[in-house]
Design a protein around this motif. Structure first.
Motif, PDB file in Angstrom:
ATOM      1  N   ASP A 174       0.810  -1.223   0.000  1.00  6.77           N
ATOM      2  CA  ASP A 174       0.000   0.000   0.000  1.00  6.77           C
ATOM      3  C   ASP A 174       0.841   1.270   0.000  1.00  6.77           C
ATOM      4  O   ASP A 174       0.353   2.342  -0.349  1.00  6.77           O
ATOM      5  CB  ASP A 174      -0.957   0.014   1.204  1.00  6.77           C
ATOM      6  CG  ASP A 174      -2.181  -0.852   0.948  1.00  6.77           C
ATOM      7  OD1 ASP A 174      -2.224  -1.494  -0.117  1.00  6.77           O
ATOM      8  OD2 ASP A 174      -3.077  -0.883   1.799  1.00  6.77           O
ATOM      9  N   GLU A 179      -4.004   4.248  -4.839  1.00 11.18           N
ATOM     10  CA  GLU A 179      -5.219   3.469  -5.143  1.00 11.18           C
ATOM     11  C   GLU A 179      -4.821   1.988  -5.092  1.00 11.18           C
ATOM     12  O   GLU A 179      -4.466   1.519  -4.034  1.00 11.18           O
ATOM     13  CB  GLU A 179      -5.811   3.930  -6.472  1.00 11.18           C
ATOM     14  CG  GLU A 179      -6.305   5.387  -6.368  1.00 11.18           C
ATOM     15  CD  GLU A 179      -7.294   5.772  -7.433  1.00 11.18           C
ATOM     16  OE1 GLU A 179      -8.226   4.995  -7.690  1.00 11.18           O
ATOM     17  OE2 GLU A 179      -7.133   6.861  -8.021  1.00 11.18           O
ATOM     18  N   VAL A 180      -4.836   1.279  -6.236  1.00  8.33           N
ATOM     19  CA  VAL A 180      -4.453  -0.145  -6.142  1.00  8.33           C
ATOM     20  C   VAL A 180      -3.493  -0.532  -7.258  1.00  8.33           C
ATOM     21  O   VAL A 180      -3.410   0.137  -8.288  1.00  8.33           O
ATOM     22  CB  VAL A 180      -5.677  -1.096  -6.214  1.00  8.33           C
ATOM     23  CG1 VAL A 180      -6.568  -0.946  -5.010  1.00  8.33           C
ATOM     24  CG2 VAL A 180      -6.463  -0.894  -7.481  1.00  8.33           C
ATOM     25  N   GLY A 184     -13.219   4.770  -7.550  1.00  9.95           N
ATOM     26  CA  GLY A 184     -11.877   4.450  -7.037  1.00  9.95           C
ATOM     27  C   GLY A 184     -11.284   3.412  -7.972  1.00  9.95           C
ATOM     28  O   GLY A 184     -11.758   3.268  -9.107  1.00  9.95           O
ATOM     29  N   PHE A 185     -10.241   2.684  -7.524  1.00  8.24           N
ATOM     30  CA  PHE A 185      -9.667   1.614  -8.357  1.00  8.24           C
ATOM     31  C   PHE A 185      -9.203   2.140  -9.716  1.00  8.24           C
ATOM     32  O   PHE A 185      -9.186   1.387 -10.699  1.00  8.24           O
ATOM     33  CB  PHE A 185     -10.702   0.494  -8.581  1.00  8.24           C
ATOM     34  CG  PHE A 185     -10.704  -0.540  -7.488  1.00  8.24           C
ATOM     35  CD1 PHE A 185     -11.281  -0.247  -6.267  1.00  8.24           C
ATOM     36  CD2 PHE A 185     -10.138  -1.791  -7.657  1.00  8.24           C
ATOM     37  CE1 PHE A 185     -11.285  -1.170  -5.234  1.00  8.24           C
ATOM     38  CE2 PHE A 185     -10.132  -2.737  -6.636  1.00  8.24           C
ATOM     39  CZ  PHE A 185     -10.711  -2.417  -5.418  1.00  8.24           C
ATOM     40  N   ASN A 188      -7.408  -1.082   6.622  1.00  9.40           N
ATOM     41  CA  ASN A 188      -7.756   0.247   6.089  1.00  9.40           C
ATOM     42  C   ASN A 188      -8.482   1.099   7.131  1.00  9.40           C
ATOM     43  O   ASN A 188      -8.315   2.318   7.172  1.00  9.40           O
ATOM     44  CB  ASN A 188      -8.563   0.108   4.805  1.00  9.40           C
ATOM     45  CG  ASN A 188      -7.645  -0.272   3.653  1.00  9.40           C
ATOM     46  OD1 ASN A 188      -6.820   0.526   3.243  1.00  9.40           O
ATOM     47  ND2 ASN A 188      -7.741  -1.499   3.178  1.00  9.40           N
ATOM     48  N   ASN A 207      -9.279   8.287  -0.606  1.00 10.42           N
ATOM     49  CA  ASN A 207      -8.839   7.060  -1.290  1.00 10.42           C
ATOM     50  C   ASN A 207      -9.175   5.815  -0.478  1.00 10.42           C
ATOM     51  O   ASN A 207      -9.553   4.777  -1.041  1.00 10.42           O
ATOM     52  CB  ASN A 207      -7.328   7.098  -1.563  1.00 10.42           C
ATOM     53  CG  ASN A 207      -7.006   7.880  -2.822  1.00 10.42           C
ATOM     54  OD1 ASN A 207      -7.824   7.983  -3.745  1.00 10.42           O
ATOM     55  ND2 ASN A 207      -5.827   8.469  -2.864  1.00 10.42           N
ATOM     56  N   PHE A 223     -11.768   2.912  -1.857  1.00 11.48           N
ATOM     57  CA  PHE A 223     -11.344   1.514  -1.933  1.00 11.48           C
ATOM     58  C   PHE A 223     -12.294   0.627  -1.117  1.00 11.48           C
ATOM     59  O   PHE A 223     -12.810  -0.372  -1.604  1.00 11.48           O
ATOM     60  CB  PHE A 223      -9.899   1.381  -1.421  1.00 11.48           C
ATOM     61  CG  PHE A 223      -9.423  -0.039  -1.381  1.00 11.48           C
ATOM     62  CD1 PHE A 223      -9.108  -0.709  -2.550  1.00 11.48           C
ATOM     63  CD2 PHE A 223      -9.312  -0.728  -0.178  1.00 11.48           C
ATOM     64  CE1 PHE A 223      -8.688  -2.042  -2.526  1.00 11.48           C
ATOM     65  CE2 PHE A 223      -8.897  -2.050  -0.146  1.00 11.48           C
ATOM     66  CZ  PHE A 223      -8.579  -2.706  -1.329  1.00 11.48           C
ATOM     67  N   THR A 272     -15.478  -2.667  -1.591  1.00 13.95           N
ATOM     68  CA  THR A 272     -15.438  -4.033  -1.031  1.00 13.95           C
ATOM     69  C   THR A 272     -16.816  -4.475  -0.530  1.00 13.95           C
ATOM     70  O   THR A 272     -17.081  -5.654  -0.382  1.00 13.95           O
ATOM     71  CB  THR A 272     -14.433  -4.157   0.146  1.00 13.95           C
ATOM     72  OG1 THR A 272     -14.852  -3.313   1.223  1.00 13.95           O
ATOM     73  CG2 THR A 272     -13.024  -3.776  -0.256  1.00 13.95           C
TER      74      THR A 272
END
Ligand SMILES: CCCCCCCC/C=C\CCCCCCCCC/C=C/C(=O)SCCNC(=O)CCNC(=O)[C@H](O)C(C)(C)COP(=O)(O)OP(=O)(O)OC[C@H]1O[C@@H](n2cnc3c(N)ncnc32)[C@H](O)[C@@H]1OP(=O)(O)O
Ligand SMILES: Cc1cc2nc3c(=O)[nH]c(=O)nc-3n(C[C@H](O)[C@H](O)[C@H](O)COP(=O)(O)OP(=O)(O)OC[C@H]3O[C@@H](n4cnc5c(N)ncnc54)[C@H](O)[C@@H]3O)c2cc1C
Length: 674
Positions: free
Chosen positions: A109, A114-115, A249-250, A311, A428, A432, A436
């Motif tokens: 991270d 982001e990812v 996001g992502f 997170n 962010n 994220f 989920t």
């Protein structure tokens, strides 16, 4: 006056908070990490991965164009993947790098605000090869995937269907003449949609498709499919692939779409651990349980509980540190403005976030251990524990992701206007974590899976049949009297179980009533789904509360007295918070009185005050390096205003004293010449 701490200039309010903390922070770090050994290993891994500065960007990701952002994320993924293969795998004691080190996952991270576009490769492609291939298939694919000679993703969801897997439309039709499967996308809605890394990064993917052989459909099965040339990366003939566009996001994950035009793959590319198609087209079912092909999803649901705990720990660290340095308002005219952390409403917003991060972290470890036990049993051919585990992982995934998203947003509220800055790090995190709640099984849909199990368990309890461990409390649902309220931790947990049992009983009663009135079983179920979701939620809250409490008692058995006290305060806070959130339910299903609830509210408020002096110590104990937080508000030194200004000055908008927009639009308009 500023103070120095480890050669660092620290904001005086934060320094004061740290001086006030009355427990050994490192001991709590060990509890959160799962032991001192894990902490030491984590620190070694972080030092190797982060001390070189390779995780840093010259220009903040937020100032880059989408294409630059993506390329930068690929660049850093390649650096990190190379580290993982070499130094980090060795440090974490893995033979090869892969999915098995949460520390390696968490350290990543620091490289991505982001990812990583490789998230799906390591998070789902590799686990699917491990879980769905025969040993021969695994020995061919796994080394190539682990060595990153090929990069893959998991393409299941289609434009038309995500939740309802049985409704997927992509077909894989076996052709015995050539011993190949023909993959085809018959409609627009059958196009694969969403898979991470699919847009531009991967050259292989797991494709979930309806299997046809000898004219018969056998339902969805996984296939490993090459979609791009291994050398040129050009999409292969018969493949239509691309990126799906900007998202909340992502945005560095190049989620993609994929369509097939009668695209042929060898028969051996069907993942054949659970079912096989022989050369002549005969279909052979191997697995004892019909849902084993859903195994990768179950794995990711387990992992996600850990992801969101981490997170949430980040968001609460940012918000608590910021609340210690931020001063606002003057309730007492003769005194200086208080730190906003002194407001009880602020403590109410934040301390539950800290407690929830602990609760979910400990539940995730417990869930992982239960998962390992289920897998070990299944290796021996026994799938008896799978239904309970599916129900458990479904509700824990749903509640942990939903609670974390909500609490991260609450942390943003707690940071006022500055929390809305991307540089605070919280937007962010929220973008994220809020995803989920949807992916890997939507919140409602997964809770309804748990509800199916609860209703069956209730019927077993009614028939005095044995119950599995997580629902054993249902045996007390038929005593005929309300559960006795008792505000001790164990008493509150028993009350949460009574709520779950009571709500399940209401659902069963209502469904039976509706069926007697003429509704079909499906319609009676549908009409009861609001209450079924609530019953599954209550069940999950009882499980989390029970697990958190038991694990903390176990893990603090040898802790120093002050650590015991503060950990006990956090678990108690968690129990009081959720009891007060559910007062209506408690009044319905337990003997709690109005006075009990008034007393509980007062006890909760007093607990907030007790935790207050240790708040910064508690978030310091998460031991999150600044590189992982990516936050102007939450860094260890508390140089908040300095960092906000430094970041503002980096904005490309500040590069020129007068914007081009002035001469192009503003001036002509103001001079009446537009
Ligand atoms: C270098 C770079 C560094 C980066 C570092 C990275 C390191 C990475 C390492 C780790 C990372 C980990 C993080 C991973 C993050 C990954 C990101 C993921 C992104 C998102 C991916 C996706 O979303 S993939 C798609 C997921 N899709 C879903 O989840 C769909 C949800 N739907 C379903 O699951 C099913 O359709 C549903 C369960 C709703 C219904 O299924 P159905 O077949 O219709 O079944 P049904 O008839 O309702 O039920 C029959 C029966 O079966 C039971 N059942 C259902 N599912 C299961 C199951 N899974 N297991 C067991 N049993 C099951 C069901 O309860 C019924 O039982 P009965 O009631 O009849 O007894
Ligand atoms: C960031 C992100 C990354 C993703 N990555 C991947 C990936 O890599 N690979 C992949 O295959 N997929 C991926 N997905 C897709 C994801 O798995 C699906 O979006 C998710 O499973 C939800 O399915 P859906 O979109 O079809 O929602 P829908 O099912 O259409 O849900 C819409 C609404 O309908 C409700 N609903 C649906 N069915 C029922 C029901 N039976 N009862 C009651 N309510 C219902 C839901 O609760 C929800 O409120 C990703 C999604 C996101 C957002």
């Amino acid at each position: 006056m500023t103070q120095t701490n480890n050669n660092m200039t620290v904001n005086p309010d934060l320094a004061m908070e740290r001086a006030k903390c009355n427990f050994n922070v490192l001991e709590v770090t060990h509890i959160f990490d799962g032991g001192e050994r894990n902490t030491l290993q984590r620190k070694k891994i972080e030092d190797v991965a982060l001390n070189s500065g390779a995780s840093k960007d010259a220009l903040g990701e937020e100032h880059m164009s989408p294409k630059e952002k993506y390329e930068n994320a690929v660049r850093k993924s390649c650096i990190y993947a190379t580290m993982m293969k070499n130094e980090l795998a060795e440090l974490s004691g893995l033979e090869s790098f892969g999915v098995s080190s949460p520390v390696i996952r968490r350290t990543a991270d620091a490289f991505f605000k982001e990812v990583s576009p490789f998230l799906l490769h390591l998070g789902m492609f590799v686990p699917t090869i491990m879980g769905q291939c025969t040993p021969e298939q695994q020995s061919y694919w796994l080394p190539r995937a682990l060595d990153m000679q090929i990069i893959g993703t998991y393409a299941q969801t289609e434009l038309g269907h995500g939740t309802f897997i049985r409704g997927l439309e992509t077909t894989a039709t076996y052709d015995p003449e050539t011993e190949e499967f023909v993959l085809h996308s018959p409609t627009l809605s059958s196009y694969k949609w969403w898979a991470g890394g699919l847009g531009k990064t991967v050259n292989y993917c797991i494709v979930v498709a309806q299997l046809y052989t000898k004219g018969e459909c056998h339902g969805t099965h996984p296939f490993i499919v090459q979609i791009r040339d291994e050398d040129t990366h050009v999409p292969l003939p018969g493949i239509k692939v691309g990126e799906i566009g900007p998202k909340m996001g992502f945005n560095t994950a190049d989620n993609g779409f994929l369509g097939f035009d009668h695209y042929r793959i060898p028969r051996e590319h069907m993942l054949m651990k659970n079912a096989q198609v022989l050369k002549d087209g005969t279909y052979v079912k191997v697995a004892r349980h019909g849902k084993l092909t859903y195994g990768t999803m179950v794995f990711v649901r387990v992992v996600l509980v850990n992801e969101v705990a981490f997170n949430l720990a980040k968001a609460s660290t940012i918000a608590v540190r910021y609340s210690a340095i931020r001063r606002q308002s003057k309730p007492k005219p003769d005194e200086v403005e208080p730190q906003i952390l002194d407001y009880v409403t602020q403590q109410h917003k934040l301390f539950i976030a800290i407690a929830t991060a602990h609760a979910l972290q400990l539940c995730s470890t417990w869930l992982w251990e239960s998962f390992s036990a289920v897998l070990a049993q299944m290796k021996g051919g026994n799938t008896d524990t799978l239904p309970e585990f599916h129900a458990l992982s479904s509700c824990l995934k749903a509640i942990s992701t939903s609670d974390s998203a909500h609490l991260i947003e609450q942390c943003r509220h707690a940071c006022g206007g500055h929390g809305y800055m991307i540089s605070s790090g919280i937007p962010n995190l929220y973008n994220f974590v809020s995803a989920t709640r949807t992916y890997e099984g939507d919140y409602t849909v997964l809770l309804l899976q748990t509800a199916r199990f609860l209703v069956k368990a209730y019927e077993q309890a009614e028939a005095k049949k044995p119950l599995t461990p997580t629902v054993s409390y249902l045996a007390h649902a038929f005593s005929g009297s309300r559960a006795t309220w008792d505000n001790s931790p164990d008493g509150i947990i028993r009350s949460f179980q009574a709520l779950a049992a009571g709500k399940t009983a209401v659902c069963v009663t209502n469904m039976r009533k509706r069926m007697r009135a003429g509704l079909s079983q499906v319609d009676a179920w549908e009409m009861s789904t609001i209450q079924l979701v609530a019953a599954a939620e209550a069940h999950c809250r009882a499980v989390i509360a029970d697990t958190y409490r038991k694990e903390i008692v176990r893990l603090t058995a040898n802790s120093s007295p002050n650590v015991k006290v503060v950990m006990d305060q956090l678990t108690t806070l968690y129990l009081y918070y959720w009891a007060l959130e559910r007062t209506g339910d408690l009044l319905m299903f337990t003997s709690v009185s109005q006075k009990d609830l008034v007393d509980l509210q007062i006890a909760y408020e007093e607990l907030l005050l007790k935790i207050r002096p240790n708040a910064v110590g508690l978030v310091d104990a998460f031991d999150l390096r600044d590189e992982l937080l990516h936050s102007t508000l939450g860094s260890y030194d508390g140089r908040v205003y300095e960092r906000l200004m430094e970041e503002a000055l980096k904005s490309p908008m500040n590069k020129e004293p007068v914007s081009d927009a002035y001469s192009k639009y503003l001036r002509p308009m103001m001079k009446g010449k537009l």
